[in-house]
Design an enzyme around this catalytic site. Structure first.
Site, PDB file in Angstrom:
ATOM      1  N   ARG A 124      78.249 -38.387 -10.741  1.00 43.15           N
ATOM      2  CA  ARG A 124      79.183 -37.372 -11.265  1.00 43.15           C
ATOM      3  C   ARG A 124      80.646 -37.772 -11.043  1.00 43.15           C
ATOM      4  O   ARG A 124      81.448 -37.809 -11.972  1.00 43.15           O
ATOM      5  CB  ARG A 124      78.921 -36.027 -10.566  1.00 43.15           C
ATOM      6  N   ILE A 125      80.984 -38.087  -9.780  1.00 45.34           N
ATOM      7  CA  ILE A 125      82.397 -38.341  -9.462  1.00 45.34           C
ATOM      8  C   ILE A 125      82.815 -39.733  -9.929  1.00 45.34           C
ATOM      9  O   ILE A 125      83.908 -39.915 -10.481  1.00 45.34           O
ATOM     10  CB  ILE A 125      82.645 -38.149  -7.942  1.00 45.34           C
TER      11      ILE A 125
ATOM     12  N   THR B  11      86.627 -42.393  -1.372  1.00 50.15           N
ATOM     13  CA  THR B  11      86.623 -40.924  -1.313  1.00 50.15           C
ATOM     14  C   THR B  11      85.196 -40.414  -1.136  1.00 50.15           C
ATOM     15  O   THR B  11      84.952 -39.227  -1.319  1.00 50.15           O
ATOM     16  CB  THR B  11      87.196 -40.310  -2.620  1.00 50.15           C
TER      17      THR B  11
ATOM     18  N   ARG C 172      82.058 -41.389   1.505  1.00 49.25           N
ATOM     19  CA  ARG C 172      81.726 -41.100   2.898  1.00 49.25           C
ATOM     20  C   ARG C 172      82.251 -42.246   3.750  1.00 49.25           C
ATOM     21  O   ARG C 172      82.129 -43.423   3.393  1.00 49.25           O
ATOM     22  CB  ARG C 172      80.207 -40.947   3.097  1.00 49.25           C
TER      23      ARG C 172
ATOM     24  N   GLU D 250      85.641 -38.266  11.882  1.00 46.04           N
ATOM     25  CA  GLU D 250      86.635 -37.314  11.376  1.00 46.04           C
ATOM     26  C   GLU D 250      86.772 -36.166  12.355  1.00 46.04           C
ATOM     27  O   GLU D 250      85.753 -35.687  12.856  1.00 46.04           O
ATOM     28  CB  GLU D 250      86.227 -36.790   9.991  1.00 46.04           C
TER      29      GLU D 250
ATOM     30  N   HIS E 133      90.211 -36.066   4.401  1.00 53.53           N
ATOM     31  CA  HIS E 133      89.044 -35.520   3.686  1.00 53.53           C
ATOM     32  C   HIS E 133      89.496 -34.356   2.792  1.00 53.53           C
ATOM     33  O   HIS E 133      88.945 -33.241   2.852  1.00 53.53           O
ATOM     34  CB  HIS E 133      87.948 -35.073   4.655  1.00 53.53           C
ATOM     35  N   ALA E 134      90.494 -34.661   1.993  1.00 49.25           N
ATOM     36  CA  ALA E 134      91.155 -33.640   1.177  1.00 49.25           C
ATOM     37  C   ALA E 134      90.755 -33.696  -0.291  1.00 49.25           C
ATOM     38  O   ALA E 134      91.146 -32.830  -1.071  1.00 49.25           O
ATOM     39  CB  ALA E 134      92.675 -33.824   1.283  1.00 49.25           C
TER      40      ALA E 134
HETATM   41  N1  LIG Z   1      85.905 -36.638  -0.144  1.00 46.76           N
HETATM   42  C1  LIG Z   1      85.426 -35.487  -0.566  1.00 46.76           C
HETATM   43  O1  LIG Z   1      86.049 -34.439  -0.395  1.00 46.76           O
HETATM   44  C2  LIG Z   1      84.099 -35.461  -1.310  1.00 46.76           C
HETATM   45  C3  LIG Z   1      83.763 -34.306  -2.046  1.00 46.76           C
HETATM   46  C4  LIG Z   1      82.560 -34.298  -2.762  1.00 46.76           C
HETATM   47  C5  LIG Z   1      81.701 -35.414  -2.720  1.00 46.76           C
HETATM   48  N2  LIG Z   1      82.065 -36.500  -1.968  1.00 46.76           N
HETATM   49  C6  LIG Z   1      81.180 -37.677  -1.912  1.00 46.76           C
HETATM   50  O2  LIG Z   1      81.308 -38.424  -3.120  1.00 46.76           O
HETATM   51  C7  LIG Z   1      80.124 -39.212  -3.293  1.00 46.76           C
HETATM   52  C8  LIG Z   1      79.668 -39.146  -4.747  1.00 46.76           C
HETATM   53  O3  LIG Z   1      79.311 -37.814  -5.078  1.00 46.76           O
HETATM   54  P1  LIG Z   1      78.644 -37.485  -6.514  1.00 46.76           P
HETATM   55  O4  LIG Z   1      78.626 -35.995  -6.627  1.00 46.76           O
HETATM   56  O5  LIG Z   1      79.280 -38.311  -7.565  1.00 46.76           O
HETATM   57  O6  LIG Z   1      77.153 -38.013  -6.265  1.00 46.76           O
HETATM   58  P2  LIG Z   1      76.061 -38.410  -7.358  1.00 46.76           P
HETATM   59  O7  LIG Z   1      74.757 -38.257  -6.685  1.00 46.76           O
HETATM   60  O8  LIG Z   1      76.323 -37.695  -8.646  1.00 46.76           O
HETATM   61  O9  LIG Z   1      76.368 -39.971  -7.615  1.00 46.76           O
HETATM   62  C9  LIG Z   1      76.134 -40.965  -6.670  1.00 46.76           C
HETATM   63  C10 LIG Z   1      75.700 -42.198  -7.434  1.00 46.76           C
HETATM   64  O10 LIG Z   1      75.678 -43.313  -6.527  1.00 46.76           O
HETATM   65  C11 LIG Z   1      74.614 -44.154  -6.951  1.00 46.76           C
HETATM   66  N3  LIG Z   1      74.270 -45.107  -5.902  1.00 46.76           N
HETATM   67  C12 LIG Z   1      73.430 -44.964  -4.858  1.00 46.76           C
HETATM   68  N4  LIG Z   1      73.392 -46.110  -4.135  1.00 46.76           N
HETATM   69  C13 LIG Z   1      74.237 -46.998  -4.744  1.00 46.76           C
HETATM   70  C14 LIG Z   1      74.620 -48.341  -4.484  1.00 46.76           C
HETATM   71  N5  LIG Z   1      74.138 -49.003  -3.440  1.00 46.76           N
HETATM   72  N6  LIG Z   1      75.512 -48.927  -5.327  1.00 46.76           N
HETATM   73  C15 LIG Z   1      76.003 -48.272  -6.397  1.00 46.76           C
HETATM   74  N7  LIG Z   1      75.664 -46.981  -6.688  1.00 46.76           N
HETATM   75  C16 LIG Z   1      74.795 -46.366  -5.875  1.00 46.76           C
HETATM   76  C17 LIG Z   1      73.500 -43.189  -7.319  1.00 46.76           C
HETATM   77  O11 LIG Z   1      72.530 -43.804  -8.145  1.00 46.76           O
HETATM   78  C18 LIG Z   1      74.285 -42.087  -8.022  1.00 46.76           C
HETATM   79  O12 LIG Z   1      74.335 -42.277  -9.430  1.00 46.76           O
HETATM   80  C19 LIG Z   1      79.103 -38.680  -2.275  1.00 46.76           C
HETATM   81  O13 LIG Z   1      79.073 -39.549  -1.168  1.00 46.76           O
HETATM   82  C20 LIG Z   1      79.699 -37.356  -1.847  1.00 46.76           C
HETATM   83  O14 LIG Z   1      79.292 -37.035  -0.541  1.00 46.76           O
HETATM   84  C21 LIG Z   1      83.231 -36.546  -1.279  1.00 46.76           C
END
Ligand SMILES: NC(=O)c1ccc[n+]([C@@H]2O[C@H](COP(=O)([O-])OP(=O)(O)OC[C@H]3O[C@@H](n4cnc5c(N)ncnc54)[C@H](O)[C@@H]3O)[C@@H](O)[C@H]2O)c1
Length: 322
Positions: A152-153, A231, A233, A262, A281-282
């Site tokens: 998604r992100i 952004t 983990r 953190e 973590h913003a």
């Molecule tokens: N900093 C923040 O405030 C914040 C907020 C929300 C989410 N996040 C983090 O952002 C990250 C992404 O979130 P999302 O909602 O897009 O998740 P998501 O599940 O939609 O996407 C993650 C993608 O990573 C892929 N993936 C897994 N292992 C991989 C690898 N070794 N190499 C390449 N791709 C790989 C998966 O197949 C998946 O498509 C998560 O770690 C989430 O915890 C951070």
């Protein structure tokens, strides 16, 4: 019918109040942290909302009337989802509330390093009026932006980076190498993204396979003078190795919003790296994402109480159990 907010450090609760009032559900607010306290405050509630509180098998056993657990956020790691499923308790989260915000933040960190804005700002305030400390900067349209994790992100970040003029590629084990995503982003293998990107932006979940994915060896294979943006983990990167790569100049800079520990410890080597832009973590935060996560978490569990299918559920099997 009652929803109990078991723990939450938010300042306002209007969104939850509006949802529960509209559905004829009483809303009770508590703020507890231990299993025993969760059991005490949640007794009699059909559903609970949690931020970090533990919902273990023991908690679930003590609360037989519970139908749903709502999590303010994406992760449900403080909930024993398997135990909840076997007891018919729905676990609802809000998986996509911060997609626009986190991808905006990844781009903000990228541009801050690529244009040197954070470093130049500090220099101006220190009375220095030159470009030497940030040289060389390169035009965005000459740079390649690599996305690790096109979920998604990552997908949203890729589209925004392309709109700025970067050449964008990405890698994701769920996507076939050599194809294009629905947004037209080229899918390449991990090694190609790692070794050819001028900016590497991380968007993977923290798993055993992604822990320290960017370690000393991976950093050495990145292009000299490239930029790392994280952004997702903190533990996806090896902090000490990244600090060393920043100190040596192998990494031109880094934009980091998440850290292995953190809050970032006061003795973190990253604090001594002027080419690193650090945020607490913003990424997830905007007033809009904040109210969205609250409203949608409340709506999901209110739906379960009323026998309706929630928009998001981590254990959809419970809905099939009737
Ligand atoms: N900093 C923040 O405030 C914040 C907020 C929300 C989410 N996040 C983090 O952002 C990250 C992404 O979130 P999302 O909602 O897009 O998740 P998501 O599940 O939609 O996407 C993650 C993608 O990573 C892929 N993936 C897994 N292992 C991989 C690898 N070794 N190499 C390449 N791709 C790989 C998966 O197949 C998946 O498509 C998560 O770690 C989430 O915890 C951070």
């Amino acid at each position: 019918m009652r929803i109990t907010i078991v723990d939450c450090d938010h300042e306002t609760f209007e969104a939850e109040q509006e949802v529960s009032a509209a559905r004829g559900i009483e809303l009770v607010r508590e703020h507890v942290t231990t299993e025993d306290e969760v059991i005490r405050v949640a007794r009699g509630a059909e559903a609970i909302l949690i931020q970090y509180a533990p919902v273990t098998a023991a908690v679930l056993d003590a609360l037989p009337q519970l139908k749903a657990v709502g999590r303010y956020g994406v992760g449900v790691d403080t909930v024993d989802v398997e135990a909840a499923t076997s007891r018919g308790v729905a676990v609802c989260n809000v998986p996509d509330y911060g997609v626009q915000d986190v991808s905006d933040h990844a781009i903000a960190l990228t541009m801050s390093v690529v244009r040197g804005t954070a470093q130049l700002d500090r220099l101006v305030r220190d009375g220095e009026y030159g470009l030497v400390p940030v040289k060389p900067l390169h035009r965005v349209s000459t740079l390649r932006f690599g996305v690790l994790g096109l979920g998604r992100i990552g997908a949203a970040t890729a589209v925004k980076a392309r709109a700025l003029g970067f050449t964008v590629v990405g890698s994701d084990p769920q996507l076939e190498i050599g194809t294009y995503t629905a947004d037209g982003i080229e899918v390449v293998d991990f090694e190609t993204v790692l070794t050819t990107s001028d900016v590497l932006s991380l968007h993977v979940p923290l798993l055993e396979t992604t822990h320290h994915l960017i370690d000393e060896g991976a950093l050495a294979r990145m292009k000299a003078g490239s930029v790392l943006v994280n952004t997702c983990r903190g533990a996806v990167i090896d902090t000490a190795a990244v600090a060393a790569a920043l100190r040596s100049g192998h990494l031109k800079g880094a934009g980091l919003d998440v850290f292995e520990q953190e809050p970032l410890p006061a003795d973190s080597p990253l604090l001594e790296c002027p080419s690193a832009v650090l945020t607490p973590h913003a990424s997830w935060y905007s007033e809009e994402s904040y109210s969205e996560v609250k409203r949608r978490a409340a709506e999901a569990i209110a739906d379960v109480i009323h026998g309706q299918r929630p928009r998001d559920i981590a254990n959809p099997e419970v809905l099939e159990q009737g």
